[in-house]
Design an enzyme around this catalytic site. Sequence first.
Site, PDB file in Angstrom:
ATOM      1  N   ILE A  16       0.843  -1.206   0.000  1.00 57.26           N
ATOM      2  CA  ILE A  16       0.000   0.000   0.000  1.00 57.26           C
ATOM      3  C   ILE A  16       0.877   1.255   0.000  1.00 57.26           C
ATOM      4  O   ILE A  16       0.563   2.253  -0.661  1.00 57.26           O
ATOM      5  CB  ILE A  16      -0.947   0.009   1.224  1.00 57.26           C
ATOM      6  CG1 ILE A  16      -1.820  -1.255   1.236  1.00 57.26           C
ATOM      7  CG2 ILE A  16      -1.828   1.258   1.223  1.00 57.26           C
ATOM      8  CD1 ILE A  16      -2.603  -1.458   2.519  1.00 57.26           C
ATOM      9  N   ALA A  85       4.395   2.026   7.763  1.00 59.26           N
ATOM     10  CA  ALA A  85       5.365   0.949   8.036  1.00 59.26           C
ATOM     11  C   ALA A  85       4.826   0.037   9.122  1.00 59.26           C
ATOM     12  O   ALA A  85       4.379   0.498  10.169  1.00 59.26           O
ATOM     13  CB  ALA A  85       6.701   1.550   8.478  1.00 59.26           C
ATOM     14  N   THR A 134      -5.951  -0.833  10.480  1.00 62.85           N
ATOM     15  CA  THR A 134      -6.679  -1.942   9.875  1.00 62.85           C
ATOM     16  C   THR A 134      -8.021  -2.174  10.565  1.00 62.85           C
ATOM     17  O   THR A 134      -8.167  -1.875  11.762  1.00 62.85           O
ATOM     18  CB  THR A 134      -5.822  -3.228   9.989  1.00 62.85           C
ATOM     19  OG1 THR A 134      -6.619  -4.346   9.631  1.00 62.85           O
ATOM     20  CG2 THR A 134      -5.308  -3.448  11.409  1.00 62.85           C
ATOM     21  N   ASP A 135      -8.958  -2.770   9.836  1.00 57.57           N
ATOM     22  CA  ASP A 135     -10.240  -3.135  10.451  1.00 57.57           C
ATOM     23  C   ASP A 135     -10.090  -4.319  11.410  1.00 57.57           C
ATOM     24  O   ASP A 135     -10.994  -4.613  12.191  1.00 57.57           O
ATOM     25  CB  ASP A 135     -11.299  -3.444   9.379  1.00 57.57           C
ATOM     26  CG  ASP A 135     -10.921  -4.586   8.443  1.00 57.57           C
ATOM     27  OD1 ASP A 135      -9.826  -5.166   8.590  1.00 57.57           O
ATOM     28  OD2 ASP A 135     -11.743  -4.909   7.551  1.00 57.57           O
ATOM     29  N   GLU A 136      -8.922  -5.008  11.359  1.00 51.92           N
ATOM     30  CA  GLU A 136      -8.753  -6.196  12.210  1.00 51.92           C
ATOM     31  C   GLU A 136      -8.733  -5.841  13.693  1.00 51.92           C
ATOM     32  O   GLU A 136      -8.917  -6.717  14.539  1.00 51.92           O
ATOM     33  CB  GLU A 136      -7.476  -6.952  11.832  1.00 51.92           C
ATOM     34  CG  GLU A 136      -7.496  -7.419  10.399  1.00 51.92           C
ATOM     35  CD  GLU A 136      -6.580  -8.605  10.110  1.00 51.92           C
ATOM     36  OE1 GLU A 136      -6.043  -9.202  11.054  1.00 51.92           O
ATOM     37  OE2 GLU A 136      -6.432  -8.917   8.929  1.00 51.92           O
ATOM     38  N   TYR A 159      -0.949  -9.690  15.394  1.00 57.35           N
ATOM     39  CA  TYR A 159      -0.899  -8.566  14.449  1.00 57.35           C
ATOM     40  C   TYR A 159      -1.930  -7.509  14.822  1.00 57.35           C
ATOM     41  O   TYR A 159      -1.599  -6.321  14.992  1.00 57.35           O
ATOM     42  CB  TYR A 159      -1.141  -9.050  13.014  1.00 57.35           C
ATOM     43  CG  TYR A 159      -1.504  -7.937  12.054  1.00 57.35           C
ATOM     44  CD1 TYR A 159      -0.582  -6.952  11.707  1.00 57.35           C
ATOM     45  CD2 TYR A 159      -2.788  -7.857  11.494  1.00 57.35           C
ATOM     46  CE1 TYR A 159      -0.921  -5.915  10.839  1.00 57.35           C
ATOM     47  CE2 TYR A 159      -3.134  -6.833  10.627  1.00 57.35           C
ATOM     48  CZ  TYR A 159      -2.205  -5.854  10.300  1.00 57.35           C
ATOM     49  OH  TYR A 159      -2.543  -4.830   9.449  1.00 57.35           O
ATOM     50  N   LYS A 163      -1.536  -3.593  16.162  1.00 61.27           N
ATOM     51  CA  LYS A 163      -2.092  -2.421  15.462  1.00 61.27           C
ATOM     52  C   LYS A 163      -3.061  -1.673  16.395  1.00 61.27           C
ATOM     53  O   LYS A 163      -3.117  -0.441  16.388  1.00 61.27           O
ATOM     54  CB  LYS A 163      -2.825  -2.849  14.178  1.00 61.27           C
ATOM     55  CG  LYS A 163      -1.920  -3.370  13.078  1.00 61.27           C
ATOM     56  CD  LYS A 163      -0.943  -2.336  12.517  1.00 61.27           C
ATOM     57  CE  LYS A 163      -1.606  -1.246  11.715  1.00 61.27           C
ATOM     58  NZ  LYS A 163      -0.598  -0.399  10.995  1.00 61.27           N
ATOM     59  N   LYS A 198       0.122 -13.150   0.811  1.00 60.31           N
ATOM     60  CA  LYS A 198      -1.265 -12.798   1.092  1.00 60.31           C
ATOM     61  C   LYS A 198      -2.179 -13.525   0.105  1.00 60.31           C
ATOM     62  O   LYS A 198      -1.748 -13.920  -0.987  1.00 60.31           O
ATOM     63  CB  LYS A 198      -1.462 -11.279   0.980  1.00 60.31           C
ATOM     64  CG  LYS A 198      -0.473 -10.461   1.808  1.00 60.31           C
ATOM     65  CD  LYS A 198      -0.803 -10.425   3.285  1.00 60.31           C
ATOM     66  CE  LYS A 198       0.288  -9.858   4.172  1.00 60.31           C
ATOM     67  NZ  LYS A 198       0.760  -8.525   3.865  1.00 60.31           N
ATOM     68  N   ILE A 215      -6.652 -23.410   1.030  1.00 60.77           N
ATOM     69  CA  ILE A 215      -7.777 -22.695   1.653  1.00 60.77           C
ATOM     70  C   ILE A 215      -7.812 -23.103   3.121  1.00 60.77           C
ATOM     71  O   ILE A 215      -7.931 -24.290   3.440  1.00 60.77           O
ATOM     72  CB  ILE A 215      -9.121 -23.119   0.996  1.00 60.77           C
ATOM     73  CG1 ILE A 215      -9.112 -22.829  -0.506  1.00 60.77           C
ATOM     74  CG2 ILE A 215     -10.310 -22.462   1.697  1.00 60.77           C
ATOM     75  CD1 ILE A 215      -9.322 -21.394  -0.878  1.00 60.77           C
ATOM     76  N   ASN A 258     -13.725 -16.576   1.232  1.00 56.79           N
ATOM     77  CA  ASN A 258     -12.443 -16.917   0.599  1.00 56.79           C
ATOM     78  C   ASN A 258     -12.648 -17.941  -0.515  1.00 56.79           C
ATOM     79  O   ASN A 258     -12.017 -17.849  -1.577  1.00 56.79           O
ATOM     80  CB  ASN A 258     -11.472 -17.468   1.643  1.00 56.79           C
ATOM     81  CG  ASN A 258     -11.106 -16.435   2.687  1.00 56.79           C
ATOM     82  OD1 ASN A 258     -11.163 -15.230   2.428  1.00 56.79           O
ATOM     83  ND2 ASN A 258     -10.740 -16.882   3.881  1.00 56.79           N
TER      84      ASN A 258
END
Length: 352
Positions: A16, A85, A134-136, A159, A163, A198, A215, A258
């Site tokens: 990004i 970053a 992030t939305d996470e 992660y 964040k 990813k 998957i 997914n």
Amino acid sequence: MNFRETLLITGGAGFIGSHTVRRFLRNPQTRVVNVDALTYAGNLENLVDVAHAPNYVFERVDITDAAAVARLFDQYRPDGVVHLAAESHVDRSIADPMAFVRTNVIGTVTLLNAAVAAWKADGFAGKRFYHISTDEVFGALCAEGFFTETTSYSPNSPYSASKAASDHFVRAYHETYGLPVVLSNCSNNYGSHHFPEKLIPLMIHNIVEKKPLPIYGDGQYTRDWLFVEDHATAIETVYRSGAPGETYCIGGWNEWTNLDLVHLLCAVMDEKLGRAAGESAQLITFVKDRPGHDKRYAIDASKIERELGWKPSVTFEEGLARTVDWYLNNPEWLANVTSGAYQQYYEKQYLP
Ligand code: NAD
Ligand code: DAU
């Protein structure tokens, strides 16, 4: 050369970040200083087309190195920081959480400290610290509902916990020191220059190579996909027009399980590669699930549309076709990443 403004963009050699650097460079009055440590995820080949732009500078700096970060503020006197970053891959965070604490938490606080120290004498006039998140951080949704700016934080992976911590520090520096911050929390991005660990670039790579398509679990996990160039325009919009102290949720209004997404990708690529319909889908392989796997993410992006006038412009059909075409037309990019050759680019480009 005189510039109207100077921005430090951290993580500009990543996925990004490279699209964001390119976006800001379009204004010749904006000098962009790309601050990146070049971890495994940093790739200067992502920016070959702009490497010689008169308003672009690259600085190989680790954001946890307080002295080096202070030197950047001293040397470039930036008007703003656009902070991307990070360690960004959930699976890696499960294997090595401390790397995520180091960059995402300590690195962010190091930048915040440097910004406060450099800017406070002028009362922060005209300055801005923008944290891309992030939305996470919000955790997982069930079948219904959306994340909004008021959803409470409930991170489930190392992660997303790192964040979330960095978001809290950014907000705290606004409350405590008056630092003019702005934040955004975005859904899953896809597009060119995406590291093939990813989901989407990994699947594209494996379809080309006729390798298994792994998957996790039953594949019924849902993500909300946004074309990366739309995210870059959203970042520019929030940087220019977001209100100090505010958060904006950014998403694509574009949910896919997914399994459905990988089936779609297989169909698109069978056609582009001249394969029989259904051929690539035979590569789909169900594998062990990711621990703590979040069931569903979906963003309500109405605040940024209502208040700042941004909404996604690229349909998923178009964005996916452009993404697949980019990977098929740039096999050397993928080959350099998979062989590790991309890591020599810095030496070739910047060292005598
Ligand atoms: P990426 O992994 O592709 O790139 C990260 C960049 O940061 C790399 O260039 C890397 O070299 C650099 N970096 C890592 N550690 C560093 C350090 N200590 N000092 C300096 N540079 C360092 O990441 P991305 O997918 O482009 O994500 C960018 C940002 O956007 C991250 O903050 C991520 O949390 C956030 N985000 C990503 C997504 C997504 O779908 N990829 C969605 C929402 C938010
Ligand atoms: O939501 C935003 C986040 O999106 C960003 O903050 C992260 O930096 C970014 O990596 C992404 O996180 P995800 O974990 O959603 O992305 P990833 O591509 O790793 O996985 C997407 C989904 O696909 C997830 O449900 C796990 C699944 N998956 C992933 C891989 C790599 C598979 O089923 N198989 C795979 O091989």
